[in-house]
Design a protein around this motif. Sequence first.
Motif, PDB file in Angstrom:
ATOM      1  N   ALA A   1     107.111  28.841 -47.691  1.00 34.40           N
ATOM      2  CA  ALA A   1     106.768  28.861 -48.729  1.00 34.40           C
ATOM      3  C   ALA A   1     105.507  29.581 -48.913  1.00 34.40           C
ATOM      4  CB  ALA A   1     106.482  27.467 -49.374  1.00 34.40           C
ATOM      5  N   ILE A   2     104.389  29.542 -47.875  1.00 34.02           N
ATOM      6  CA  ILE A   2     103.284  29.648 -47.626  1.00 34.02           C
ATOM      7  C   ILE A   2     103.034  31.380 -47.272  1.00 34.02           C
ATOM      8  CG2 ILE A   2     101.054  29.704 -46.626  1.00 34.02           C
ATOM      9  CD1 ILE A   2     101.317  26.712 -46.843  1.00 34.02           C
ATOM     10  N   GLY A   3     104.384  31.470 -46.241  1.00 28.69           N
ATOM     11  CA  GLY A   3     104.526  32.838 -45.823  1.00 28.69           C
ATOM     12  C   GLY A   3     104.109  33.033 -44.578  1.00 28.69           C
ATOM     13  N   VAL A   4     103.840  31.754 -43.582  1.00 32.90           N
ATOM     14  CA  VAL A   4     103.266  32.076 -42.562  1.00 32.90           C
ATOM     15  C   VAL A   4     104.235  31.214 -41.155  1.00 32.90           C
ATOM     16  CG1 VAL A   4     100.765  31.779 -43.301  1.00 32.90           C
ATOM     17  CG2 VAL A   4     102.171  29.692 -42.539  1.00 32.90           C
ATOM     18  N   ASP A   5     104.044  31.622 -39.933  1.00 37.83           N
ATOM     19  CA  ASP A   5     104.689  31.198 -38.875  1.00 37.83           C
ATOM     20  C   ASP A   5     104.232  29.452 -38.904  1.00 37.83           C
ATOM     21  OD1 ASP A   5     105.948  33.399 -37.943  1.00 37.83           O
ATOM     22  OD2 ASP A   5     104.021  33.855 -36.491  1.00 37.83           O
ATOM     23  N   LEU A   6     105.270  28.663 -38.563  1.00 37.70           N
ATOM     24  CA  LEU A   6     105.286  27.230 -38.396  1.00 37.70           C
ATOM     25  C   LEU A   6     104.084  26.937 -37.477  1.00 37.70           C
ATOM     26  CD1 LEU A   6     106.128  24.102 -38.860  1.00 37.70           C
ATOM     27  CD2 LEU A   6     107.938  24.615 -36.985  1.00 37.70           C
ATOM     28  N   ALA A   7     103.918  27.489 -36.643  1.00 37.61           N
ATOM     29  CA  ALA A   7     102.779  27.214 -35.454  1.00 37.61           C
ATOM     30  C   ALA A   7     101.438  27.052 -36.373  1.00 37.61           C
ATOM     31  CB  ALA A   7     102.706  28.174 -34.203  1.00 37.61           C
ATOM     32  N   GLU A   8     101.325  28.130 -37.139  1.00 36.61           N
ATOM     33  CA  GLU A   8     100.184  28.001 -37.910  1.00 36.61           C
ATOM     34  C   GLU A   8      99.599  26.764 -38.555  1.00 36.61           C
ATOM     35  OE1 GLU A   8      97.636  31.195 -40.849  1.00 36.61           O
ATOM     36  OE2 GLU A   8      99.175  31.803 -39.906  1.00 36.61           O
ATOM     37  N   LEU A   9     100.725  26.097 -38.907  1.00 32.45           N
ATOM     38  CA  LEU A   9     100.481  24.967 -39.887  1.00 32.45           C
ATOM     39  C   LEU A   9      99.995  23.595 -38.895  1.00 32.45           C
ATOM     40  CD1 LEU A   9     103.338  24.581 -42.348  1.00 32.45           C
ATOM     41  CD2 LEU A   9     100.889  25.768 -42.501  1.00 32.45           C
ATOM     42  N   VAL A  10     100.210  23.838 -37.484  1.00 33.98           N
ATOM     43  CA  VAL A  10     100.047  22.732 -36.744  1.00 33.98           C
ATOM     44  C   VAL A  10      98.862  23.197 -35.840  1.00 33.98           C
ATOM     45  CG1 VAL A  10     102.177  21.541 -37.063  1.00 33.98           C
ATOM     46  CG2 VAL A  10     101.765  23.392 -35.242  1.00 33.98           C
ATOM     47  N   ARG A  11      98.387  24.302 -35.726  1.00 32.02           N
ATOM     48  CA  ARG A  11      97.136  24.543 -34.935  1.00 32.02           C
ATOM     49  C   ARG A  11      95.950  23.766 -35.033  1.00 32.02           C
ATOM     50  NH1 ARG A  11      97.849  30.924 -35.527  1.00 32.02           N
ATOM     51  NH2 ARG A  11      99.653  31.301 -33.951  1.00 32.02           N
ATOM     52  N   ARG A  12      95.077  23.729 -33.978  1.00 28.60           N
ATOM     53  CA  ARG A  12      93.853  22.870 -34.225  1.00 28.60           C
ATOM     54  C   ARG A  12      92.722  23.916 -34.537  1.00 28.60           C
ATOM     55  NH1 ARG A  12      92.385  17.957 -30.524  1.00 28.60           N
ATOM     56  NH2 ARG A  12      94.416  17.765 -29.663  1.00 28.60           N
TER      57      ARG A  12
ATOM     58  N   LEU B   1     108.905  15.485 -41.912  1.00 25.52           N
ATOM     59  CA  LEU B   1     109.856  15.856 -41.174  1.00 25.52           C
ATOM     60  C   LEU B   1     109.762  17.447 -40.645  1.00 25.52           C
ATOM     61  CD1 LEU B   1     113.100  14.720 -42.890  1.00 25.52           C
ATOM     62  CD2 LEU B   1     111.935  13.516 -40.777  1.00 25.52           C
ATOM     63  N   LEU B   2     110.299  17.736 -39.799  1.00 26.58           N
ATOM     64  CA  LEU B   2     110.187  19.192 -39.326  1.00 26.58           C
ATOM     65  C   LEU B   2     110.719  20.190 -40.251  1.00 26.58           C
ATOM     66  CD1 LEU B   2     109.599  21.339 -37.044  1.00 26.58           C
ATOM     67  CD2 LEU B   2     111.869  20.808 -36.096  1.00 26.58           C
ATOM     68  N   ASP B   3     111.881  19.728 -40.704  1.00 27.27           N
ATOM     69  CA  ASP B   3     112.358  20.579 -41.931  1.00 27.27           C
ATOM     70  C   ASP B   3     111.429  20.959 -43.093  1.00 27.27           C
ATOM     71  OD1 ASP B   3     114.763  20.575 -40.331  1.00 27.27           O
ATOM     72  OD2 ASP B   3     115.883  19.285 -41.939  1.00 27.27           O
ATOM     73  N   THR B   4     110.655  19.846 -43.355  1.00 29.70           N
ATOM     74  CA  THR B   4     109.614  19.992 -44.422  1.00 29.70           C
ATOM     75  C   THR B   4     108.534  20.784 -44.118  1.00 29.70           C
ATOM     76  OG1 THR B   4     110.400  17.500 -45.190  1.00 29.70           O
ATOM     77  CG2 THR B   4     108.192  18.755 -45.906  1.00 29.70           C
ATOM     78  N   LEU B   5     108.083  20.679 -42.935  1.00 31.67           N
ATOM     79  CA  LEU B   5     107.023  21.655 -42.307  1.00 31.67           C
ATOM     80  C   LEU B   5     107.587  23.401 -42.390  1.00 31.67           C
ATOM     81  CD1 LEU B   5     105.509  19.652 -39.324  1.00 31.67           C
ATOM     82  CD2 LEU B   5     104.541  20.301 -41.435  1.00 31.67           C
ATOM     83  N   ILE B   6     108.704  23.288 -42.030  1.00 29.53           N
ATOM     84  CA  ILE B   6     109.403  24.566 -42.007  1.00 29.53           C
ATOM     85  C   ILE B   6     109.522  25.255 -43.550  1.00 29.53           C
ATOM     86  CG2 ILE B   6     111.809  26.083 -41.732  1.00 29.53           C
ATOM     87  CD1 ILE B   6     112.035  24.196 -39.170  1.00 29.53           C
ATOM     88  N   ARG B   7     109.903  24.525 -44.476  1.00 34.20           N
ATOM     89  CA  ARG B   7     109.823  24.779 -45.654  1.00 34.20           C
ATOM     90  C   ARG B   7     108.599  25.145 -46.367  1.00 34.20           C
ATOM     91  NH1 ARG B   7     113.192  19.809 -48.453  1.00 34.20           N
ATOM     92  NH2 ARG B   7     112.380  20.753 -50.382  1.00 34.20           N
ATOM     93  N   ILE B   8     107.513  24.297 -45.909  1.00 29.98           N
ATOM     94  CA  ILE B   8     106.192  24.676 -46.360  1.00 29.98           C
ATOM     95  C   ILE B   8     105.527  25.902 -45.692  1.00 29.98           C
ATOM     96  CG2 ILE B   8     103.729  24.051 -46.095  1.00 29.98           C
ATOM     97  CD1 ILE B   8     104.713  20.968 -46.029  1.00 29.98           C
ATOM     98  N   ALA B   9     105.978  26.137 -44.376  1.00 25.31           N
ATOM     99  CA  ALA B   9     105.422  27.358 -43.822  1.00 25.31           C
ATOM    100  C   ALA B   9     106.012  28.668 -44.524  1.00 25.31           C
ATOM    101  CB  ALA B   9     106.018  27.286 -42.446  1.00 25.31           C
TER     102      ALA B   9
END
Length: 78
Positions: free
Chosen positions: A67-78, A57-65
């Motif tokens: 936790a790592i200390g990055v912007d959400l966009a960094e997790l879904v970039r190609r 879920l989007l909420d989970t991706l936000i929590r992961i971002a």
Amino acid sequence: MRPTPPDERVLARRRLVGEQIRRVRKAHALTQHDVCGRSGIDIATYSRIEQGHSSPLLDTLIRIADAIGVDLAELVRR
């Protein structure tokens, strides 16, 4: 009624997102346990996300971002 399973294009993109999450986590010298401890996500769930077996879920991706200390966009970039 059962939901329609995702097509191969969606599954491939899910795997790419999981791989990107793993790359970002490792670039920040964090273990899966570190991210789970900081985010409150179960280790089995987190592992399935990184492997591309689970669609978070989007909420989970936000929590992961966070936790790592990055912007959400960094997790879904190609």
